[in-house]
Design a protein around this motif. Structure first.
Motif, short mmCIF file in Angstrom:
data_model
loop_
_atom_site.label_atom_id
_atom_site.label_comp_id
_atom_site.label_asym_id
_atom_site.label_seq_id
_atom_site.Cartn_x
_atom_site.Cartn_y
_atom_site.Cartn_z
N UNK A 36 48.72 29.06 52.09
CA UNK A 36 47.75 28.41 52.99
C UNK A 36 48.18 27.00 53.34
N UNK A 37 47.83 26.57 54.54
CA UNK A 37 48.13 25.23 55.02
C UNK A 37 47.00 24.31 54.59
N UNK A 47 45.11 16.45 39.53
CA UNK A 47 44.58 16.38 38.17
C UNK A 47 43.16 15.84 38.19
N UNK A 48 42.92 14.84 39.04
CA UNK A 48 41.55 14.31 39.19
C UNK A 48 40.61 15.40 39.71
N UNK A 49 41.11 16.24 40.60
CA UNK A 49 40.30 17.32 41.16
C UNK A 49 39.92 18.33 40.07
N UNK A 189 53.56 21.84 43.53
CA UNK A 189 54.58 22.78 44.00
C UNK A 189 54.09 23.67 45.11
N UNK A 190 53.50 23.09 46.14
CA UNK A 190 53.06 23.88 47.28
C UNK A 190 51.68 24.48 47.08
N UNK A 191 51.41 25.54 47.84
CA UNK A 191 50.10 26.18 47.82
C UNK A 191 50.25 27.68 47.57
N UNK A 192 49.11 28.35 47.35
CA UNK A 192 49.13 29.79 47.09
C UNK A 192 47.77 30.37 47.43
N UNK A 193 47.72 31.70 47.57
CA UNK A 193 46.47 32.43 47.72
C UNK A 193 46.22 33.15 46.39
N UNK A 194 45.07 32.90 45.78
CA UNK A 194 44.70 33.55 44.53
C UNK A 194 43.33 34.18 44.71
N UNK A 195 43.27 35.49 44.55
CA UNK A 195 42.00 36.22 44.72
C UNK A 195 41.35 35.88 46.06
N UNK A 196 42.17 35.70 47.07
CA UNK A 196 41.66 35.41 48.41
C UNK A 196 41.25 33.98 48.65
N UNK A 221 41.95 25.95 42.52
CA UNK A 221 41.13 26.25 43.69
C UNK A 221 40.95 24.99 44.53
N UNK A 222 41.32 25.07 45.80
CA UNK A 222 41.30 23.89 46.66
C UNK A 222 39.90 23.36 46.88
N UNK A 223 38.89 24.21 46.81
CA UNK A 223 37.52 23.80 47.08
C UNK A 223 36.81 23.29 45.83
N UNK A 224 36.90 24.03 44.74
CA UNK A 224 36.12 23.70 43.54
C UNK A 224 36.91 22.96 42.47
N UNK A 225 38.25 23.00 42.53
CA UNK A 225 39.06 22.39 41.48
C UNK A 225 39.18 23.25 40.23
N UNK A 226 38.69 24.48 40.30
CA UNK A 226 38.75 25.38 39.14
C UNK A 226 40.13 26.00 39.01
N UNK A 227 40.76 25.96 37.83
CA UNK A 227 42.04 26.66 37.66
C UNK A 227 41.87 28.16 37.84
#
Length: 399
Positions: A36-37, A47-49, A189-196, A221-227
């Motif tokens: 994802x972009x 890390x703060x996220x 190290x870039x981005x990824x799609x995990x579970x959509x 997770x880009x939105x929630x910060x959850x690993x």
């Protein structure tokens, strides 16, 4: 007392195998596809996220694949307990069932609603094994054997003296980066799609030579910060040591009924520390932790020196620093001799072990793709996430 001392001589190689199960508990994870972009972000900001994430509720499915390079552990629990599956240890035992995650691939379902309600289910075909925490109750249920383990718990039973944690996301991030110090590289190290879901990848690598860890990647997770993703790779290459991750995740609050449990009709129910001859399957995690604390200073003490910022237990000598830290333990008991251990155990030890010698004398290195342990013939143990040569060098320096 003699039997306990004799048994302790086999604990080190089993602890080497067991560290994988402990590792699995750190972060649920596994990857999907796509890049994802997303807006650029620094390692410190990521890390703060993570630190700012306050995810209290979720449900989902994830797959765990573990490859420590271990031989089969089937039947070892019974041999170690000195009994058969019908007498020595129960299939409902959380320790035994979670140890099965040390190898192979497993599908798990998880649900959480705050600190008082969690559920984990291991799915094996039509059979399921569930661990449920609901308030003061902890349940374990094995559908195949129709067995139940139940224990009442209370927050007041928890040990005092918990470490004080930093109060803001920035302080938490500073602590993580400070612990990494000069021995660790932390990058995005870039981005990824995990579970959509869109995610950033935090990449952690040792700078020191001698560590068995090639890299650790955490998808956040880009939105929630959850690993959402955790991948641990070894310098040996091949499949990751641990590759575990969500294939489906939902951050909505699960239904309250998710955490309800009632023992099925006809099920065998074990309460608290009940069990034949005090067998380990009836002991709570707290009881087992106390036993580890008594024998070795606990898991934190045994493996605390193998990661940046780790510290050994009192009475344990930690050699080196950062990723190449090695814990030195004097067990006071000579290593087990060939033929002394049960047949199944001896086969496991032979498959794990390499005979070595040096200025320190001789001994055996019990090896996995992650944690290695040198047990000298006079009963000293050197253990860490380091190479075989690093352990031999530490033992030689110790002389």
């Amino acid at each position: 007392m003699a039997e306990t001392r004799k048994a302790s001589r086999y604990v080190v190689p089993f602890a080497v195998a067991g560290v994988a199960a402990a590792t699995i508990g750190l972060v649920p994870a596994l990857a999907a596809s796509g890049d994802p972009d997303l807006p650029e972000i620094t390692a410190q900001q990521l890390i703060e996220k993570i630190a700012a994430s306050d995810t209290q509720t979720l449900s989902g499915t994830f797959k765990v694949t573990t490859d420590l390079g271990l031989p089969s552990v089937a039947g070892l629990a019974d041999s170690f307990a000195g009994g058969s599956s019908s007498g020595g240890s129960s299939s409902v035992d959380p320790q035994e069932r979670l140890t099965q995650l040390v190898s192979g691939s497993h599908t798990l379902r998880v649900a959480a609603d705050g600190p008082e309600k969690q559920k984990l289910t291991i799915v094996d075909g039509s059979d399921e094994y569930s661990l449920i925490h609901n308030g003061d109750d902890v349940w374990a249920y094995d559908s195949k054997s129709n067995e139940v383990f139940h224990e009442k718990g209370d927050a007041s039973d928890r040990p005092a003296g918990e470490k004080e944690v930093p109060g803001t996301p920035k302080e938490l991030a500073d602590e993580v980066l400070k612990a990494a110090g000069d021995t660790t590289s932390v990058t995005v190290g870039g981005t990824a799609k995990v579970a959509g879901r869109d995610a950033y990848q935090l990449v952690i690598k040792p700078k020191q030579s001698g560590s068995t860890v090639e890299s650790i990647k955490i998808a956040v997770d880009a939105k929630t910060g959850t690993p959402l993703k955790f991948t641990l790779a070894s310098i040996e290459g091949g499949k990751p040591v641990l590759d575990a991750g969500f294939t489906k995740v939902d951050f909505a609050r699960p239904a309250a009924s998710t955490f309800d449990f009632e023992a099925p009709k006809g099920a065998k129910v074990t309460e608290g520390s009940e069990g034949p001859d005090g067998a380990a399957h009836g002991k709570s995690p707290e009881d087992l932790e106390k036993e580890l604390e008594k024998e070795f200073g606990g898991l934190d003490g045994l493996f605390g020196g193998m990661a940046p910022g780790g510290a050994g237990a009192e009475g344990m000598n930690v050699i080196g620093e950062g990723w190449t830290s090695i814990a030195k333990i004097d067990t006071g008991a000579p290593a087990p001799k060939t033929g002394e251990a049960p047949k199944e155990v001896q086969g496991f030890l032979d498959a794990l072990g390499d005979k070595v010698s040096g200025k320190f004398g001789s001994g055996t290195v019990f090896k996995t793709k992650l944690v290695n342990a040198l047990m000298t013939d006079d009963g000293k143990v050197y253990v860490g996430a380091v190479t075989k040569q690093a352990l031999v060098d530490a033992a030689n320096a110790g002389k």
